[in-house]
Design an enzyme around this catalytic site. Structure first.
Site, PDB file in Angstrom:
ATOM      1  N   GLU A   1      32.217  43.040  32.906  1.00  0.00           N
ATOM      2  CA  GLU A   1      33.201  44.087  33.219  1.00  0.00           C
ATOM      3  C   GLU A   1      34.573  43.463  33.040  1.00  0.00           C
ATOM      4  O   GLU A   1      34.930  42.518  33.749  1.00  0.00           O
ATOM      5  CB  GLU A   1      33.056  44.647  34.625  1.00  0.00           C
ATOM      6  CG  GLU A   1      33.977  45.861  34.803  1.00  0.00           C
ATOM      7  CD  GLU A   1      34.151  46.310  36.220  1.00  0.00           C
ATOM      8  OE1 GLU A   1      35.246  46.061  36.787  1.00  0.00           O
ATOM      9  OE2 GLU A   1      33.212  46.907  36.773  1.00  0.00           O
TER      10      GLU A   1
ATOM     11  N   CYS B   1      40.460  46.925  38.366  1.00  0.00           N
ATOM     12  CA  CYS B   1      40.120  47.168  36.957  1.00  0.00           C
ATOM     13  C   CYS B   1      40.119  48.640  36.607  1.00  0.00           C
ATOM     14  O   CYS B   1      40.423  49.006  35.466  1.00  0.00           O
ATOM     15  CB  CYS B   1      38.747  46.564  36.649  1.00  0.00           C
ATOM     16  SG  CYS B   1      38.667  44.773  36.848  1.00  0.00           S
TER      17      CYS B   1
ATOM     18  N   LYS C   1      29.802  31.898  41.421  1.00  0.00           N
ATOM     19  CA  LYS C   1      31.091  31.219  41.445  1.00  0.00           C
ATOM     20  C   LYS C   1      32.166  32.261  41.722  1.00  0.00           C
ATOM     21  O   LYS C   1      32.660  32.935  40.822  1.00  0.00           O
ATOM     22  CB  LYS C   1      31.391  30.515  40.123  1.00  0.00           C
ATOM     23  CG  LYS C   1      32.638  29.613  40.214  1.00  0.00           C
ATOM     24  CD  LYS C   1      33.134  29.166  38.863  1.00  0.00           C
ATOM     25  CE  LYS C   1      34.153  30.111  38.288  1.00  0.00           C
ATOM     26  NZ  LYS C   1      35.414  30.214  39.087  1.00  0.00           N
TER      27      LYS C   1
ATOM     28  N   ASP D   1      36.028  33.381  42.813  1.00  0.00           N
ATOM     29  CA  ASP D   1      37.341  32.790  42.604  1.00  0.00           C
ATOM     30  C   ASP D   1      37.749  32.010  43.859  1.00  0.00           C
ATOM     31  O   ASP D   1      37.490  32.440  44.991  1.00  0.00           O
ATOM     32  CB  ASP D   1      38.360  33.887  42.312  1.00  0.00           C
ATOM     33  CG  ASP D   1      39.678  33.339  41.822  1.00  0.00           C
ATOM     34  OD1 ASP D   1      40.510  32.945  42.666  1.00  0.00           O
ATOM     35  OD2 ASP D   1      39.893  33.298  40.595  1.00  0.00           O
TER      36      ASP D   1
END
Length: 540
Positions: A278, A312, A205, A207
């Site tokens: 993560e 990140c 899935k 975004d």
């Protein structure tokens, strides 16, 4: 701060056309019909209203995306489970060949992939290329080393020679992968490809905002020889299909916010299945007193402003020794001001756009809060609607105090704060003063000393004289977070072994593990005690 307006001629030779025929209204972008071809690969979604995504550069439509129902998602898992059985029986060598072919396709057709990443995520082209490179490196690595990681391993048996003990690896089954919007191609490759190499099927899935990038890689994978149905892509809101992914997966890999990751972990734990997460970070950079100021300032620009800080592992806190703090701050601010902002599908811009209005709102609030409470803005500090609807200047702050929002909260944008220090122990303590532990950076001329400092930082990856690319690109080494930054690791052997179940098969020959017939148990225990003591003298 220089800028490049959207709509100029693109460098590539892909499909061209006016704004009405290209996605996002960008000259040189793939056509709407091409986008629809990719969307046709999505499974399910006929019973839900589609959603239309817009391009960050222009605010214009990209494509309408079908949205799956809970029933759609569960049906996808049923189909993937059937496909997985045959894929698991495919030799590791053949799976490796698929990935190697995929690596070549990604590199040979990178222009379209670059276009898609730029249009969907709003990145500069150089930042988009990082995704192409990361995906190709992952395909190359697992195309070469999967057999080594997954092959049968000989382990020491309880009795030398007489006990043959082997470690086997079996695929988990169907892996559910929930991918973020900020690195849609690279993080798809780094999670999906090792899961496939291990013999699993994948239900991903991505975004909605950046689904086309994943669908493009999915198309290339099947062209490289991946059987249809082994990797399936389903789109939908987490609130609608999230439960199906958690409940139907044999393993879940999630990349996203810490808050969402914690909720998912709780649900997954109820099923006693495994997962990797993560999550967020508030990543520090320490500039040691012997660091080359010019090199450190240049490195900080890439560390803080790549992908407009929506990464990140990007740096949001910089600790600089007082002897060079002013020089560093001046050099870094000057370089931030020199970054070119642009919305073109070429390599002219140093930094692209934010990806969503939510990100723009958060960043604006963080900077405004710091400014109102007395922080000094050395560079940036404002939105740039003259370039595009979601642009924000690379921003450098000083005099940031604990009562200001950017001090401890993850901004996830092109905003960084500089702090001074006089004692290295203090700098390390402040770098570690966070619930997060994803990435860090240390700069210094003495490499050995810089590595000693790096080892003291509580983070899953630490880069010396680099921001994040050295560890990010080292696919043979594990990558992941400590603390609230996550659980588990991607990349390296751990990156593929997480998608397997380990099994021990031990074959006993000759001497049995119970007393011989007629042998007193006490004598047996005494004999075995002597034998166990003797084992320590045997060579490993």
């Amino acid at each position: 701060m220089t800028s490049a307006a959207p709509g100029n001629t693109s460098e590539q030779t892909g499909q061209q056309g006016g704004s009405g025929s290209t996605i996002g209204g960008l000259t040189g972008a793939p056509s709407v019909s091409r986008a629809k071809e990719l969307v046709a690969r999505v499974v399910g979604g006929k019973d839900n209203a589609p959603v239309e995504m817009t391009a960050p550069f222009t605010g214009k439509p990209i494509v309408s995306l079908p949205q799956a129902t809970d029933a759609d998602a569960r049906a996808v898992f049923d189909e993937a489970r059937r496909a997985q059985r045959a894929w698991a029986n495919t030799s590791i060598a053949e799976r490796q060949r698929v990935l190697t072919r995929l690596m070549t396709l990604v590199l040979d057709r990178q222009q379209e992939g670059l276009d898609l990443v730029q249009v969907e995520a709003g990145k500069s082209r150089l930042d988009a290329f990082d995704e192409i490179a990361g995906t190709a490196l992952a395909a190359s690595y697992y195309g070469k080393y999967s057999a080594r990681a997954l092959g049968v391993k000989r382990r020491a048996g309880v009795f030398p020679v007489l006990t043959k003990t082997q470690e086997l690896r079996h695929p988990k089954g169907v892996v559910g992968i929930i991918s973020p919007w900020n690195y849609p191609l690279a993080l798809t490759g780094l999670d999906v490809l090792p899961a496939l190499a291990a013999g699993n099927a994948v239900v991903q899935k991505p975004d909605n905002q950046t689904a086309l990038s994943a669908l493009w890689l999915h198309e290339l994978a099947e062209e490289a020889g991946l059987p249809r149905g082994v990797w399936q892509i389903v789109l939908g809101r987490g609130s609608v299909i999230g439960d199906a992914i958690v409940e139907e997966s044999d393993y879940v890999a999630f990349t996203g916010s810490t808050a969402t990751g914690k909720r998912l972990a709780g649900k997954i734990a109820e099923r006693l299945t495994s997962f990797s997460l993560e999550l967020g970070g508030k990543n520090p950079m320490i500039v040691l007193p012997d660091a080359n100021v010019e090199k450190a300032a240049t490195g900080a620009v890439a560390a803080c402003f790549s992908s407009a800080g929506q990464l990140c592992v990007s740096v949001e806190r910089i600790y600089v020794h007082e002897t060079i703090r002013e020089d560093f701050a001046a050099a870094f601010a000057a370089k931030a001001k020199e970054l070119t902002l642009g919305a073109k599908l070429d390599y002219s811009a140093g930094m692209g756009s934010l990806t969503s209005a939510d990100q723009l709102k958060t960043i604006t609030e963080h900077v405004d809060d710091a400014r109102a409470k007395g922080a000094t803005v050395l560079a940036g500090g404002r939105a740039r609607p003259d370039i595009g609807p979601l642009f924000y200047e690379p921003t450098v702050l000083t005099d940031v105090t604990p009562d200001m929002t950017p001090f401890a909260e993850e901004t996830f944008g092109p905003v960084v704060s500089i702090y001074g220090y006089s004692d290295i122990d203090d700098a390390v303590q402040r770098a570690n003063d966070t619930v997060y532990g994803l990435n860090a950076s240390v700069w210094g001329s003495n490499g050995a000393h810089a590595r000693e400092v790096a080892a003291r930082i509580k983070a899953g990856t630490v880069n010396v004289n680099e921001g994040f690319a050295a560890s990010f690109g080292s696919i043979d080494a594990p990558m992941g977070g400590m603390g609230d930054s996550g659980v588990g690791r991607r990349n390296g052997a751990e990156g593929i072994l997480r998608f397997t179940e380990v099994q021990t098969v031990a074959t006993q020959r000759g001497l049995k593990l119970r007393p011989f017939k007629g042998m007193p148990p006490r004598l047996w225990a005494r004999s075995l005690t002597t034998g166990i003591k003797a084992l320590r003298h045997l060579p490993r």
